[in-house]
Design a protein around this motif. Structure first.
Motif, PDB file in Angstrom:
ATOM      1  N   ASP A   1      46.115  38.032 123.467  1.00 54.86           N
ATOM      2  CA  ASP A   1      46.173  37.254 124.703  1.00 54.86           C
ATOM      3  C   ASP A   1      46.265  35.753 124.430  1.00 54.86           C
ATOM      4  OD1 ASP A   1      43.649  37.264 123.575  1.00 54.86           O
ATOM      5  OD2 ASP A   1      42.605  37.028 125.494  1.00 54.86           O
ATOM      6  N   GLU A   2      46.253  35.364 123.145  1.00 54.41           N
ATOM      7  CA  GLU A   2      46.291  33.942 122.804  1.00 54.41           C
ATOM      8  C   GLU A   2      47.593  33.515 122.126  1.00 54.41           C
ATOM      9  OE1 GLU A   2      41.649  32.914 121.923  1.00 54.41           O
ATOM     10  OE2 GLU A   2      42.691  34.155 120.445  1.00 54.41           O
ATOM     11  N   CYS A   3      48.474  34.467 121.849  1.00 52.02           N
ATOM     12  CA  CYS A   3      49.742  34.142 121.177  1.00 52.02           C
ATOM     13  C   CYS A   3      50.767  35.212 121.536  1.00 52.02           C
ATOM     14  CB  CYS A   3      49.547  34.066 119.663  1.00 52.02           C
ATOM     15  SG  CYS A   3      51.068  33.754 118.747  1.00 52.02           S
ATOM     16  N   ASP A   4      51.938  34.801 122.023  1.00 53.12           N
ATOM     17  CA  ASP A   4      52.943  35.775 122.441  1.00 53.12           C
ATOM     18  C   ASP A   4      53.454  36.608 121.272  1.00 53.12           C
ATOM     19  OD1 ASP A   4      54.288  33.689 121.220  1.00 53.12           O
ATOM     20  OD2 ASP A   4      55.474  33.150 122.981  1.00 53.12           O
ATOM     21  N   LEU A   5      53.489  36.034 120.071  1.00 48.67           N
ATOM     22  CA  LEU A   5      53.933  36.784 118.903  1.00 48.67           C
ATOM     23  C   LEU A   5      52.963  37.925 118.601  1.00 48.67           C
ATOM     24  CD1 LEU A   5      56.345  36.547 116.970  1.00 48.67           C
ATOM     25  CD2 LEU A   5      54.932  35.149 115.463  1.00 48.67           C
ATOM     26  N   LEU A   6      51.678  37.642 118.707  1.00 53.54           N
ATOM     27  CA  LEU A   6      50.669  38.680 118.479  1.00 53.54           C
ATOM     28  C   LEU A   6      50.640  39.689 119.622  1.00 53.54           C
ATOM     29  CD1 LEU A   6      47.725  36.547 117.054  1.00 53.54           C
ATOM     30  CD2 LEU A   6      49.532  37.746 115.820  1.00 53.54           C
ATOM     31  N   ARG A   7      50.979  39.214 120.839  1.00 57.69           N
ATOM     32  CA  ARG A   7      51.066  40.138 121.977  1.00 57.69           C
ATOM     33  C   ARG A   7      52.188  41.143 121.734  1.00 57.69           C
ATOM     34  NH1 ARG A   7      48.601  42.920 125.866  1.00 57.69           N
ATOM     35  NH2 ARG A   7      49.951  43.320 127.658  1.00 57.69           N
ATOM     36  N   PHE A   8      53.326  40.660 121.233  1.00 55.19           N
ATOM     37  CA  PHE A   8      54.426  41.566 120.904  1.00 55.19           C
ATOM     38  C   PHE A   8      53.983  42.585 119.847  1.00 55.19           C
ATOM     39  CE2 PHE A   8      57.564  42.475 117.618  1.00 55.19           C
ATOM     40  CZ  PHE A   8      58.456  43.255 118.344  1.00 55.19           C
ATOM     41  N   GLU A   9      53.331  42.111 118.800  1.00 56.13           N
ATOM     42  CA  GLU A   9      52.889  43.003 117.730  1.00 56.13           C
ATOM     43  C   GLU A   9      51.919  44.049 118.268  1.00 56.13           C
ATOM     44  OE1 GLU A   9      51.255  42.411 113.184  1.00 56.13           O
ATOM     45  OE2 GLU A   9      50.282  41.280 114.792  1.00 56.13           O
ATOM     46  N   PHE A  10      51.013  43.635 119.149  1.00 55.35           N
ATOM     47  CA  PHE A  10      50.038  44.557 119.736  1.00 55.35           C
ATOM     48  C   PHE A  10      50.738  45.646 120.543  1.00 55.35           C
ATOM     49  CE2 PHE A  10      47.551  45.653 123.535  1.00 55.35           C
ATOM     50  CZ  PHE A  10      46.448  46.240 122.943  1.00 55.35           C
ATOM     51  N   LEU A  11      51.724  45.258 121.366  1.00 53.62           N
ATOM     52  CA  LEU A  11      52.441  46.241 122.183  1.00 53.62           C
ATOM     53  C   LEU A  11      53.228  47.212 121.304  1.00 53.62           C
ATOM     54  CD1 LEU A  11      53.713  43.874 125.020  1.00 53.62           C
ATOM     55  CD2 LEU A  11      52.001  45.691 125.254  1.00 53.62           C
ATOM     56  N   ALA A  12      53.875  46.687 120.249  1.00 48.99           N
ATOM     57  CA  ALA A  12      54.625  47.560 119.347  1.00 48.99           C
ATOM     58  C   ALA A  12      53.699  48.574 118.691  1.00 48.99           C
ATOM     59  CB  ALA A  12      55.348  46.717 118.294  1.00 48.99           C
ATOM     60  N   ARG A  13      52.513  48.126 118.291  1.00 45.59           N
ATOM     61  CA  ARG A  13      51.555  49.035 117.654  1.00 45.59           C
ATOM     62  C   ARG A  13      51.056  50.084 118.658  1.00 45.59           C
ATOM     63  NH1 ARG A  13      48.727  45.418 115.560  1.00 45.59           N
ATOM     64  NH2 ARG A  13      47.090  45.259 117.146  1.00 45.59           N
ATOM     65  N   GLN A  14      50.806  49.645 119.903  1.00 41.98           N
ATOM     66  CA  GLN A  14      50.358  50.591 120.922  1.00 41.98           C
ATOM     67  C   GLN A  14      51.422  51.639 121.207  1.00 41.98           C
ATOM     68  OE1 GLN A  14      46.970  49.868 120.781  1.00 41.98           O
ATOM     69  NE2 GLN A  14      47.095  50.585 122.884  1.00 41.98           N
ATOM     70  N   GLY A  15      52.689  51.224 121.186  1.00 45.35           N
ATOM     71  CA  GLY A  15      53.773  52.183 121.389  1.00 45.35           C
ATOM     72  C   GLY A  15      53.783  53.246 120.311  1.00 45.35           C
ATOM     73  N   ARG A  16      53.588  52.821 119.056  1.00 47.86           N
ATOM     74  CA  ARG A  16      53.557  53.785 117.958  1.00 47.86           C
ATOM     75  C   ARG A  16      52.393  54.757 118.111  1.00 47.86           C
ATOM     76  NH1 ARG A  16      54.745  49.109 115.044  1.00 47.86           N
ATOM     77  NH2 ARG A  16      52.608  48.941 114.244  1.00 47.86           N
ATOM     78  N   HIS A  17      51.245  54.232 118.510  1.00 45.83           N
ATOM     79  CA  HIS A  17      50.068  55.085 118.682  1.00 45.83           C
ATOM     80  C   HIS A  17      50.286  56.117 119.784  1.00 45.83           C
ATOM     81  CE1 HIS A  17      47.178  51.925 116.735  1.00 45.83           C
ATOM     82  NE2 HIS A  17      47.945  52.535 115.865  1.00 45.83           N
ATOM     83  N   ARG A  18      50.879  55.697 120.911  1.00 45.27           N
ATOM     84  CA  ARG A  18      51.107  56.634 122.012  1.00 45.27           C
ATOM     85  C   ARG A  18      52.113  57.719 121.623  1.00 45.27           C
ATOM     86  NH1 ARG A  18      48.765  52.533 124.169  1.00 45.27           N
ATOM     87  NH2 ARG A  18      47.902  52.510 126.287  1.00 45.27           N
ATOM     88  N   LEU A  19      53.102  57.320 120.857  1.00 46.03           N
ATOM     89  CA  LEU A  19      54.087  58.305 120.403  1.00 46.03           C
ATOM     90  C   LEU A  19      53.465  59.293 119.441  1.00 46.03           C
ATOM     91  CD1 LEU A  19      57.024  58.862 120.943  1.00 46.03           C
ATOM     92  CD2 LEU A  19      57.623  57.456 118.999  1.00 46.03           C
ATOM     93  N   ARG A  20      52.621  58.784 118.537  1.00 44.45           N
ATOM     94  CA  ARG A  20      51.943  59.655 117.588  1.00 44.45           C
ATOM     95  C   ARG A  20      51.003  60.617 118.303  1.00 44.45           C
ATOM     96  NH1 ARG A  20      48.547  56.152 114.131  1.00 44.45           N
ATOM     97  NH2 ARG A  20      46.948  56.607 115.658  1.00 44.45           N
ATOM     98  N   ASP A  21      50.456  60.173 119.446  1.00 41.87           N
ATOM     99  CA  ASP A  21      49.550  61.029 120.207  1.00 41.87           C
ATOM    100  C   ASP A  21      50.295  62.014 121.109  1.00 41.87           C
ATOM    101  OD1 ASP A  21      47.471  59.694 119.017  1.00 41.87           O
ATOM    102  OD2 ASP A  21      47.132  58.325 120.700  1.00 41.87           O
ATOM    103  N   GLY A  22      51.634  62.027 121.026  1.00 43.04           N
ATOM    104  CA  GLY A  22      52.411  63.005 121.788  1.00 43.04           C
ATOM    105  C   GLY A  22      52.702  62.610 123.211  1.00 43.04           C
ATOM    106  N   ASP A  23      52.758  61.309 123.514  1.00 40.08           N
ATOM    107  CA  ASP A  23      53.050  60.849 124.875  1.00 40.08           C
ATOM    108  C   ASP A  23      54.264  59.926 124.839  1.00 40.08           C
ATOM    109  OD1 ASP A  23      53.061  60.074 127.493  1.00 40.08           O
ATOM    110  OD2 ASP A  23      50.962  59.440 127.565  1.00 40.08           O
TER     111      ASP A  23
END
Length: 594
Positions: free
Chosen positions: A98-120
């Protein structure tokens, strides 16, 4: 101590700005802004002071560089407060998504990978889409800064991988128009990325633009042939065949729980090892007779990574590099190795890790590089039990107890290869201008790729030093470990790391070699030096051969005629270790001549 400000937001997409409580903050002039850019690109990690100085002054810092850096940091702390701290050898800027847009992008990309790995996949597509929509070229004002290029390149690669993940999900869900709109700016600049091309072709076909899809496939095919000398990979070829036959595209989502290519960059000036490279490629791609390669000797890490990149198309689920050594050179505990491995492949927890790893890799096709391997037990535990994956084990040791593997010995580079490597670093004109001095430098480096790279980097950085002067400095074997050092790359440190990886018996035998005259050694000399240790002289000698400290003849010889070799700088490192053991080290850190 500075306190934490109520709110700091760093914006790297678009105009580079920092907001303090919602108000633009003054972050200084060009050098100070560049410093902040480096800290943000590696947020929450310690960036060494030396790296920052080299980056700010392009490798030519003034004498006041350290003081200037401290001043810049002090001024940035007026904005970031305690978020910017000194830790060990460098500075760290702590920030959250929430303090840097570059880190926000990285966080969203990581969350996407996690959701895909969890079968969603539906939830993954939404989060990936948010990440892709957020992305802009970061820190555009520093696009010409060579010191920042590696970090910006790393972020660009993360974006492209995320874009590919999102595009494949979106094509599968039928959102082909959005795919065409978002991929359009990236298709031509990244034409060699086959996953991107496959998603683009399928989106075109789904939109009824089959001729354009076929034309783009042909464009990609030509570019792969011209730039890389390869044909399209299996996935892209399948997409093309289905276009030609009119067969509807099946679900294109690949197995998402695969790591992709995690290898560091291949050295663009990698020299030599032609025979060994062909041998490994033939085993892992042509004959498929050996799935486990043990590369031992010198330069094994660079060799394994080089071969790994050449095998990129043959191992569709990815390439892993797992370092089995800690930073001090000792072997990592097994639990740490498996924890790192589980993190690499996206599995949680370490319970029954070896069994879960074997089950996971059996269903996939990966190339795994186990680097700095010194112990057979951990390597054996990491080898796949079945399936079509391959492993390259790299290190000094032969690991002779490993069963049913193919061993590839990497000896010193030959004269022609050594000269070519040095020439690529310092320039062929300098090589041709003083052949005699080049010959002496090559002799001092002994065909070691690392020593040659250090010597070349030092000569390239200090161009005022003549080759003759440098050859004279290397001629004193007691100084060679000091001379073969540039930046943070030092031959002595590599030897110290290797020494710490040895067993107590091997260390004692290593120090005994200091009592011998310079190499090569004969069989009787070595046996005499080993006498009195806690086991058979032959066992100790063979232990030194096993871990790569000595090299033996490649063919059968009568024992009394056997000649054993060792690089001269390794021999003098034996002297240093022996002197340290005796508490008799000179003020320069080198042992005195015996």
């Amino acid at each position: 101590m500075h306190g934490l400000p109520s709110a700091v937001e760093s914006r790297t997409f678009g105009e580079f700005t920092v907001l303090l409580d919602g108000v633009p903050a003054d972050v200084g002039g060009p050098k100070q802004r560049l410093l902040l850019a480096h800290l943000l690109c590696r947020a929450n990690s310690v960036v060494p002071v030396k790296e920052l100085i080299d980056a700010l002054w392009a490798g030519r810092p003034p004498r006041t560089a350290l003081k200037s850096l401290q001043v810049y940091v002090s001024k940035l702390r007026r904005v970031f407060g305690a978020r910017l701290d000194y830790a060990g050898r460098g500075y760290r800027l702590c920030a959250g998504p929430d303090e840097c847009d570059l880190l926000r992008f990285e966080f969203l990309a990581r969350q996407g990978r996690h959701r895909l790995r969890d079968g969603d996949p539906e939830a993954a597509a939404v989060v990936y889409g948010q990440a892709v929509a957020l992305w802009r070229e970061p820190l555009a004002e520093f696009g010409d800064e060579p010191g920042l290029a590696p970090e910006l390149g790393r972020w660009q690669q993360l974006f492209l991988a995320t874009l590919e993940d999102w595009a494949e999900l979106a094509v599968e869900s039928g959102d082909h128009q959005t795919v065409l709109a978002r991929l359009a700016p990236h298709i031509r600049p990244h034409v060699l990325r086959e996953r991107l091309g496959a998603a683009w072709i399928q989106a075109l076909a789904a939109a009824g633009r089959v001729p354009e899809a076929l034309a783009h496939y042909e464009f990609v095919r030509r570019m792969l042939a011209d730039e890389l000398g390869v044909d399209p990979g299996p996935a892209l070829a399948r997409v093309h065949r289905r276009l030609l036959t009119g067969v509807p595209q099946p679900s294109t989502r690949p197995d998402r729980n695969v790591p992709g290519n995690q290898l560091p960059r291949d050295l663009p000036d990698f020299i030599g090892r032609t025979t060994e490279t062909a041998q490994v490629l033939a085993s892992l791609t042509i004959h498929k007779g050996h799935r486990i390669i043990v590369a031992h000797g010198c330069g094994t890490s660079a060799f394994a990574i080089h071969v790994g990149h050449l095998l990129y198309e043959s191992y569709s689920d990815g390439q892993l590099l797992l370092d089995l050594a800690a930073t001090d050179g000792t072997a990592k505990p097994d639990a740490q190795v498996f924890a790192e491995l589980m993190d690499m492949i996206g599995l949680d927890g370490t319970a029954q890790a070896a069994a879960r790893w074997r089950s996971w890799i059996t269903r996939r096709r990966l190339l795994v590089i186990l680097d700095n391997a010194t112990h057979e037990d951990i390597v054996r535990a990491l080898l796949p039990g079945a399936g079509s994956s391959a492993v390259i084990v790299a290190g000094r040791s032969r690991l002779s107890g490993l069963e049913s593997v193919q061993r590839v010995r990497l000896g010193p580079l030959g004269d022609a290869e050594s000269r070519e490597l040095l020439g690529r670093v310092i320039g062929s004109s300098r090589i041709l201008a003083d052949r005699d001095s080049v010959r002496r430098i090559l002799d001092s480096c002994g065909g070691s790729p690392l020593a040659l790279r250090i010597a070349g980097a030092k000569l390239a950085a200090l161009r005022h030093i003549t080759l003759a002067d440098f050859a004279d400095r290397l001629a004193d074997p007691r100084r060679v470990l000091d001379e073969l050092a540039v930046g943070e790359l030092t031959l002595r440190e590599r030897h110290d790391v290797a020494y710490r990886s040895l067993s107590g018996l091997q260390r004692a035998a290593y120090r005994r070699i200091a009592a011998l005259p310079p190499p090569p050694f004969d069989h009787g000399q070595l046996l005499a030096a080993m006498t009195g240790l806690s086991t058979s002289d032959y066992v100790v000698l063979e232990s030194l051969l096993e871990c790569g400290l000595l090299s033996a003849p490649e063919a059968e010889v009568t024992a009394c005629y056997a000649s054993y070799d060792m690089p001269v700088f390794t021999y003098w490192h034996c002297h240093e270790m022996a002197a340290q053991e005796d508490g008799n080290v000179s003020h320069s850190g080198c042992a005195e001549s015996p």
